[in-house]
Design an enzyme around this catalytic site. Structure first.
Site, PDB file in Angstrom:
ATOM      1  N   GLN A 111       0.883  -1.090  -0.025  1.00 54.00           N
ATOM      2  CA  GLN A 111       0.080  -0.047   0.134  1.00 54.00           C
ATOM      3  C   GLN A 111       0.901   1.293  -0.158  1.00 54.00           C
ATOM      4  OE1 GLN A 111      -3.390  -0.547   3.209  1.00 54.00           O
ATOM      5  NE2 GLN A 111      -1.760  -1.936   3.631  1.00 54.00           N
ATOM      6  N   VAL A 129       3.552   4.534  -1.350  1.00 57.22           N
ATOM      7  CA  VAL A 129       3.818   4.748  -2.210  1.00 57.22           C
ATOM      8  C   VAL A 129       5.295   5.378  -2.543  1.00 57.22           C
ATOM      9  CG1 VAL A 129       1.429   5.594  -2.341  1.00 57.22           C
ATOM     10  CG2 VAL A 129       3.045   6.957  -1.156  1.00 57.22           C
ATOM     11  N   ASP A 130       5.926   4.762  -1.279  1.00 52.33           N
ATOM     12  CA  ASP A 130       7.555   5.557  -1.201  1.00 52.33           C
ATOM     13  C   ASP A 130       8.688   4.651  -2.213  1.00 52.33           C
ATOM     14  OD1 ASP A 130       7.976   2.886   0.282  1.00 52.33           O
ATOM     15  OD2 ASP A 130       7.695   3.925   2.095  1.00 52.33           O
ATOM     16  N   HIS A 158      -1.580   1.316  -4.265  1.00 49.06           N
ATOM     17  CA  HIS A 158      -2.133   2.915  -4.161  1.00 49.06           C
ATOM     18  C   HIS A 158      -1.174   3.765  -4.823  1.00 49.06           C
ATOM     19  CE1 HIS A 158      -3.936   1.832   0.051  1.00 49.06           C
ATOM     20  NE2 HIS A 158      -4.475   1.435  -0.855  1.00 49.06           N
ATOM     21  N   CYS A 218      -6.595  15.109 -18.411  1.00 53.36           N
ATOM     22  CA  CYS A 218      -6.743  14.045 -19.589  1.00 53.36           C
ATOM     23  C   CYS A 218      -5.757  12.754 -19.043  1.00 53.36           C
ATOM     24  CB  CYS A 218      -5.972  14.562 -20.702  1.00 53.36           C
ATOM     25  SG  CYS A 218      -4.031  14.882 -20.497  1.00 53.36           S
ATOM     26  N   CYS A 230      -3.073  19.371 -22.445  1.00 54.41           N
ATOM     27  CA  CYS A 230      -4.395  19.741 -22.399  1.00 54.41           C
ATOM     28  C   CYS A 230      -4.469  21.229 -21.351  1.00 54.41           C
ATOM     29  CB  CYS A 230      -5.494  18.842 -21.741  1.00 54.41           C
ATOM     30  SG  CYS A 230      -5.021  18.419 -20.101  1.00 54.41           S
ATOM     31  N   THR A 274       0.761  -2.947   8.721  1.00 49.94           N
ATOM     32  CA  THR A 274      -0.638  -2.263   8.125  1.00 49.94           C
ATOM     33  C   THR A 274      -1.565  -2.341   9.280  1.00 49.94           C
ATOM     34  OG1 THR A 274      -2.468  -2.085   6.543  1.00 49.94           O
ATOM     35  CG2 THR A 274      -1.161  -4.255   6.891  1.00 49.94           C
ATOM     36  N   SER A 275      -2.510  -1.154   9.504  1.00 48.08           N
ATOM     37  CA  SER A 275      -3.648  -0.963  10.396  1.00 48.08           C
ATOM     38  C   SER A 275      -4.861  -1.923   9.850  1.00 48.08           C
ATOM     39  CB  SER A 275      -3.909   0.212  10.829  1.00 48.08           C
ATOM     40  OG  SER A 275      -4.365   0.731   9.442  1.00 48.08           O
ATOM     41  N   ASN A 306       3.557  -6.869  13.358  1.00 49.45           N
ATOM     42  CA  ASN A 306       3.014  -5.725  13.706  1.00 49.45           C
ATOM     43  C   ASN A 306       3.328  -5.584  15.236  1.00 49.45           C
ATOM     44  OD1 ASN A 306       1.528  -3.242  14.382  1.00 49.45           O
ATOM     45  ND2 ASN A 306       0.347  -3.427  12.387  1.00 49.45           N
TER      46      ASN A 306
END
Ligand code: OAD
Length: 249
Positions: A100, A102-103, A118, A129, A150, A188-189, A213
């Site tokens: 998940q 994005v790094d 994600h 566009c 655009c 992750t939660s 975790n």
């Protein structure tokens, strides 16, 4: 930290292992999580900064926040948890890494194949566009770049609240959850869907589900093994035990 023998045995025999990672995996690289007490969503409003409505009502605020996060991420290095996951790719006959995050720290650590549910914070595209944007983003006065085709505003290629996940990524992730023998949910939660569904799909399909975790999560009551340790500590230890058991050490 105790790693159950039964888990190491299952991993040693496993043909297919899948892992879902979240922000906790990058915490030990100095990147803040979202829902921990000192996390990003304790300080910032996700609907203002990570939704289409938030972007439309104040694009400059959203752009500035992502430029700040990019700076933090660009200076971050993978930690031993990322490196252990990259090793797992070689350790099991089949291995799927679903994130998940994005790094792109998994890729920096050497993971060859990463399913990004994600999106990522490195790339950009046109809000209007949808064309990818590869031009300069650091404009004077923090101005938002415009699409050369655009004229639309450029946005980061992350998935925002209210947006659909990339279809191919989600399909492949669900298929891995259905087919794997062991499924890891790491850092992750397990509160954001549809990602949070993946460990449950795996469980229903007969996989052993393992959670790494230090804290209790929405998933904890359903897992077969709970490792209450940080990922940078637990994952290298798990890899080492499996290697020993496979006679690779
Ligand atoms: P959260 O912030 O919701 O959860 C982070 C989890 O990591 C918590 O359960 C912590 O207990 C755990 N954690 C903290 N430090 C850890 C460590 N060193 N090792 C292992 N675990 C640790 O982050 P996510 O579950 O990733 O969405 O959040 C899911 C999505 O919500 C994110 O992808 C983001 C956010 O809004 C988008 O940006 C679309």
């Amino acid at each position: 930290m105790e790693i159950p023998d039964d888990l190491i045995d299952a991993l040693t025999c496993a043909n297919f292992v899948a892992a879902l990672t979240g922000a906790g995996v990058s915490a030990e690289s100095g990147i803040k999580t979202f829902r921990d007490p000192d996390g990003l969503w304790a300080k910032f409003n996700p609907m203002e900064l990570a939704s289409i409505d938030g972007f439309l009502s104040n694009p400059q605020r959203v752009w500035d926040w992502y430029q700040y996060r990019r700076e933090v991420i660009n200076n971050a290095k993978p930690n031993p948890g990322h490196y252990a996951l990259a090793e797992m790719e070689k350790l099991f006959p089949q291995f799927t890494l679903i994130t998940q995050n994005v790094d792109r720290l998994h890729q920096k650590a050497g993971s060859k194949k990463v399913i990004e549910l994600h999106g990522n914070i490195i790339e950009n595209h046109c809000f209007q566009c949808k064309r990818p944007f590869e031009g300069e983003t650091a404009l004077p006065d923090g101005e938002i770049p415009k699409c050369p085709s655009c004229g639309g505003l450029i946005r980061p290629s992350v998935v925002w609240f209210g947006e659909l996940l990339p279809f191919d990524a989600l399909t492949e992730a669900e298929q891995s959850a259905t087919e794997c023998n062991v499924f890891f949910s790491i850092g992750t939660s397990a509160e954001v869907y549809p990602a949070a569904n993946l460990p449950l799909i795996a469980k229903r399909s007969g996989a052993l589900v393992v959670e790494v975790n230090p804290n209790y999560t929405a998933l904890t009551p359903y897992v077969d093994f709970k490792i209450s340790e940080t990922s940078a500590v637990a994952l290298p230890a798990i890899v080492e035990e499996v290697k020993r058991k496979k006679g690779l050490l």
